[in-house]
Design a protein around this motif. Structure first.
Motif, PDB file in Angstrom:
ATOM      1  N   PRO A 105     -76.016   4.519  92.732  1.00 53.02           N
ATOM      2  CA  PRO A 105     -76.627   3.377  93.321  1.00 53.02           C
ATOM      3  C   PRO A 105     -76.272   2.176  92.883  1.00 53.02           C
ATOM      4  CG  PRO A 105     -78.196   4.560  91.550  1.00 53.02           C
ATOM      5  CD  PRO A 105     -76.739   5.374  91.758  1.00 53.02           C
ATOM      6  N   ALA A 106     -76.571   1.203  93.908  1.00 53.86           N
ATOM      7  CA  ALA A 106     -76.000  -0.224  93.555  1.00 53.86           C
ATOM      8  C   ALA A 106     -77.047  -0.724  92.581  1.00 53.86           C
ATOM      9  CB  ALA A 106     -75.908  -0.987  94.789  1.00 53.86           C
ATOM     10  N   ARG A 107     -76.477  -1.633  91.553  1.00 53.49           N
ATOM     11  CA  ARG A 107     -77.183  -2.171  90.513  1.00 53.49           C
ATOM     12  C   ARG A 107     -77.928  -3.328  91.196  1.00 53.49           C
ATOM     13  NH1 ARG A 107     -72.786  -3.458  87.541  1.00 53.49           N
ATOM     14  NH2 ARG A 107     -73.039  -5.792  88.030  1.00 53.49           N
ATOM     15  N   PRO A 108     -79.123  -3.349  90.748  1.00 54.74           N
ATOM     16  CA  PRO A 108     -79.918  -4.410  91.104  1.00 54.74           C
ATOM     17  C   PRO A 108     -79.241  -5.834  90.692  1.00 54.74           C
ATOM     18  CG  PRO A 108     -81.266  -2.792  90.099  1.00 54.74           C
ATOM     19  CD  PRO A 108     -80.015  -2.459  89.953  1.00 54.74           C
ATOM     20  N   SER A 109     -79.573  -6.879  91.679  1.00 62.64           N
ATOM     21  CA  SER A 109     -78.746  -8.224  91.286  1.00 62.64           C
ATOM     22  C   SER A 109     -79.776  -9.014  90.387  1.00 62.64           C
ATOM     23  CB  SER A 109     -78.223  -9.028  92.701  1.00 62.64           C
ATOM     24  OG  SER A 109     -79.781  -9.225  93.165  1.00 62.64           O
ATOM     25  N   LEU A 110     -79.345  -9.926  89.843  1.00 64.13           N
ATOM     26  CA  LEU A 110     -80.108 -10.791  88.974  1.00 64.13           C
ATOM     27  C   LEU A 110     -80.092 -12.412  89.755  1.00 64.13           C
ATOM     28  CD1 LEU A 110     -81.670 -11.384  86.534  1.00 64.13           C
ATOM     29  CD2 LEU A 110     -79.525 -12.345  85.469  1.00 64.13           C
ATOM     30  N   ASN A 111     -80.923 -12.383  90.450  1.00 63.86           N
ATOM     31  CA  ASN A 111     -81.177 -13.612  91.462  1.00 63.86           C
ATOM     32  C   ASN A 111     -81.016 -14.987  90.661  1.00 63.86           C
ATOM     33  OD1 ASN A 111     -81.764 -15.260  93.683  1.00 63.86           O
ATOM     34  ND2 ASN A 111     -82.430 -13.801  95.014  1.00 63.86           N
ATOM     35  N   VAL A 112     -80.037 -15.484  90.674  1.00 69.40           N
ATOM     36  CA  VAL A 112     -80.090 -16.862  89.719  1.00 69.40           C
ATOM     37  C   VAL A 112     -80.985 -17.783  90.399  1.00 69.40           C
ATOM     38  CG1 VAL A 112     -78.463 -18.673  89.107  1.00 69.40           C
ATOM     39  CG2 VAL A 112     -77.715 -16.443  88.893  1.00 69.40           C
ATOM     40  N   ILE A 113     -80.821 -18.050  91.785  1.00 69.67           N
ATOM     41  CA  ILE A 113     -81.526 -19.130  92.486  1.00 69.67           C
ATOM     42  C   ILE A 113     -82.928 -18.859  92.378  1.00 69.67           C
ATOM     43  CG2 ILE A 113     -82.081 -20.266  94.725  1.00 69.67           C
ATOM     44  CD1 ILE A 113     -79.242 -20.759  93.810  1.00 69.67           C
ATOM     45  N   ASP A 114     -83.474 -17.606  92.233  1.00 70.50           N
ATOM     46  CA  ASP A 114     -84.918 -17.460  92.188  1.00 70.50           C
ATOM     47  C   ASP A 114     -85.527 -17.841  90.795  1.00 70.50           C
ATOM     48  OD1 ASP A 114     -85.573 -16.695  94.713  1.00 70.50           O
ATOM     49  OD2 ASP A 114     -85.292 -14.518  94.396  1.00 70.50           O
ATOM     50  N   ILE A 115     -84.432 -17.540  89.722  1.00 69.96           N
ATOM     51  CA  ILE A 115     -84.821 -17.658  88.450  1.00 69.96           C
ATOM     52  C   ILE A 115     -85.021 -19.170  88.536  1.00 69.96           C
ATOM     53  CG2 ILE A 115     -83.965 -17.806  86.025  1.00 69.96           C
ATOM     54  CD1 ILE A 115     -82.984 -15.059  86.570  1.00 69.96           C
TER      55      ILE A 115
ATOM     56  N   ASP B  72     -73.891  -6.114  81.753  1.00 71.74           N
ATOM     57  CA  ASP B  72     -73.639  -6.016  83.225  1.00 71.74           C
ATOM     58  C   ASP B  72     -74.080  -7.348  83.880  1.00 71.74           C
ATOM     59  OD1 ASP B  72     -72.665  -3.624  82.920  1.00 71.74           O
ATOM     60  OD2 ASP B  72     -74.638  -2.454  83.023  1.00 71.74           O
ATOM     61  N   TYR B  73     -74.584  -8.338  83.327  1.00 75.43           N
ATOM     62  CA  TYR B  73     -75.403  -9.453  84.051  1.00 75.43           C
ATOM     63  C   TYR B  73     -74.893 -10.591  83.332  1.00 75.43           C
ATOM     64  CZ  TYR B  73     -78.374  -6.158  86.576  1.00 75.43           C
ATOM     65  OH  TYR B  73     -78.880  -5.144  87.235  1.00 75.43           O
ATOM     66  N   ARG B  74     -73.877 -10.492  82.647  1.00 71.07           N
ATOM     67  CA  ARG B  74     -73.164 -12.050  82.038  1.00 71.07           C
ATOM     68  C   ARG B  74     -72.851 -12.807  82.970  1.00 71.07           C
ATOM     69  NH1 ARG B  74     -71.817  -7.847  77.007  1.00 71.07           N
ATOM     70  NH2 ARG B  74     -73.887  -7.645  76.323  1.00 71.07           N
ATOM     71  N   TRP B  75     -72.114 -12.453  84.012  1.00 74.64           N
ATOM     72  CA  TRP B  75     -71.617 -13.389  85.077  1.00 74.64           C
ATOM     73  C   TRP B  75     -72.578 -14.084  85.547  1.00 74.64           C
ATOM     74  CZ3 TRP B  75     -67.190 -15.355  85.084  1.00 74.64           C
ATOM     75  CH2 TRP B  75     -65.843 -14.535  84.459  1.00 74.64           C
ATOM     76  N   ALA B  76     -73.553 -13.374  86.050  1.00 75.63           N
ATOM     77  CA  ALA B  76     -74.922 -14.165  86.641  1.00 75.63           C
ATOM     78  C   ALA B  76     -75.446 -15.023  85.451  1.00 75.63           C
ATOM     79  CB  ALA B  76     -75.939 -12.964  87.156  1.00 75.63           C
ATOM     80  N   LEU B  77     -75.644 -14.548  84.369  1.00 76.46           N
ATOM     81  CA  LEU B  77     -76.196 -15.496  83.306  1.00 76.46           C
ATOM     82  C   LEU B  77     -75.329 -16.715  82.973  1.00 76.46           C
ATOM     83  CD1 LEU B  77     -77.367 -13.006  80.525  1.00 76.46           C
ATOM     84  CD2 LEU B  77     -78.843 -14.405  82.104  1.00 76.46           C
ATOM     85  N   LEU B  78     -73.999 -16.452  83.290  1.00 73.80           N
ATOM     86  CA  LEU B  78     -73.160 -17.787  82.930  1.00 73.80           C
ATOM     87  C   LEU B  78     -73.400 -18.715  84.422  1.00 73.80           C
ATOM     88  CD1 LEU B  78     -70.697 -19.238  81.638  1.00 73.80           C
ATOM     89  CD2 LEU B  78     -69.288 -17.765  83.319  1.00 73.80           C
ATOM     90  N   GLY B  79     -73.482 -18.118  85.756  1.00 66.62           N
ATOM     91  CA  GLY B  79     -73.774 -18.942  86.613  1.00 66.62           C
ATOM     92  C   GLY B  79     -75.199 -19.662  86.462  1.00 66.62           C
ATOM     93  N   LEU B  80     -76.282 -19.103  85.885  1.00 63.72           N
ATOM     94  CA  LEU B  80     -77.320 -19.772  85.653  1.00 63.72           C
ATOM     95  C   LEU B  80     -77.232 -20.648  84.466  1.00 63.72           C
ATOM     96  CD1 LEU B  80     -80.654 -19.601  85.865  1.00 63.72           C
ATOM     97  CD2 LEU B  80     -80.710 -17.765  84.022  1.00 63.72           C
ATOM     98  N   SER B  81     -76.599 -20.543  83.667  1.00 66.64           N
ATOM     99  CA  SER B  81     -76.384 -21.475  82.547  1.00 66.64           C
ATOM    100  C   SER B  81     -75.640 -22.763  82.983  1.00 66.64           C
ATOM    101  CB  SER B  81     -75.335 -21.175  81.430  1.00 66.64           C
ATOM    102  OG  SER B  81     -75.904 -20.050  80.621  1.00 66.64           O
TER     103      SER B  81
END
Length: 259
Positions: A3-13, A167-176
């Motif tokens: 199954p696809a891994r749920p995304s970490l929605n940076v814009i919503d955060i 598995d979510y560090r790229w998303a966290l980098l974008g958030l940062s």
């Protein structure tokens, strides 16, 4: 089929970060302002003592630059510790719970101080090693403070943060990056308050240098207090979202925020 891994929605955060920031402004601004005045005053005094006591050399300047970077990281973590728990409570429950948050901070003071010392050291060592390791370490420890304060696990918050962020560090980098850009914009806007305030203080004839210095620190602290909570709140919300993704159990409040 995996199954696809749920995304970490940076814009919503980011959106939720400023929603929480605005709703909790009556707590965040005074708390950070008082802490920043004290922190800046102590830092200025220590810097003055060092400058008066030691002969300037290249190595001393390098050491002072490293020390300044460490102090900035320490300040950011201390601010994060002040805002994380109220932000989590406000995000989950719709209310801050100042007494509950204060009691938890006091109970966890020792591990919190230890974490505030460990993270800047390992992060700066990583930045010294060609910068990239520092970025990786900072992303691995992105939610260490929220874990420590919310789950009360002591220094086990470090491996726990590493697990949650996997598995979510790229998303966290974008958030940062996104929150850093927003903070720069807020800092630019805050300068319209700080610069006239500093000029006004310079125009006053205040004979006591201690009072004059304290007033100048207060003006700087006010500008910092406007922007400082953003990073801690975004880390708190990222923690709640990562915990929901990896462990489930999202609350009704959480679902409403992300709808």
């Amino acid at each position: 089929m995996v199954p696809a891994r749920p995304s970490l929605n940076v814009i919503d955060i980011v959106t939720s970060t400023f929603s929480v920031y605005w709703r909790g402004l009556f707590y965040f601004l005074p708390a950070i302002l008082l802490f920043t005045v004290a922190f800046e005053a102590v830092s200025a005094e220590i810097s003055g003592v060092i400058a008066r006591s030691l002969t300037p050399t290249i190595w001393l300047n390098l050491a002072l630059s490293f020390g300044e970077a460490m102090v900035n990281l320490l300040y950011g973590l201390c601010v994060q510790a002040l805002v994380v728990l109220p932000a989590i409570h406000l995000f989950r429950d719709g209310r801050i719970g100042v007494l509950r948050s204060t009691r938890r901070l006091l109970l966890l003071l020792a591990p919190m101080v230890a974490l505030c010392l460990i993270i800047p050291v390992v992060t700066m060592l990583g930045f010294i090693l060609l910068f990239v390791p520092g970025v990786i370490i900072s992303l691995m420890l992105f939610v260490a403070m929220p874990v420590l304060l919310d789950e009360q696990v002591g220094l086990r918050a470090i491996p726990r943060s590493m697990n949650l962020t996997r598995d979510y560090r790229w998303a966290l980098l974008g958030l940062s990056i996104l929150t850093t850009l927003i903070v720069f914009i807020l800092a630019f806007l805050a300068s319209f308050i700080m610069t006239p305030g500093a000029l006004w203080l310079d125009s006053l004839e205040i004979g006591n240098p201690a009072i004059r210095g304290l007033l100048r620190v207060s003006v700087t602290a006010f500008g910092l207090a406007i922007i400082a909570p953003v990073g801690g709140i975004s880390a708190a919300i990222a923690y709640v979202r990562l915990k929901e993704i990896k462990e489930g159990g999202a609350s009704e409040t959480l679902r409403k925020v992300f709808e």
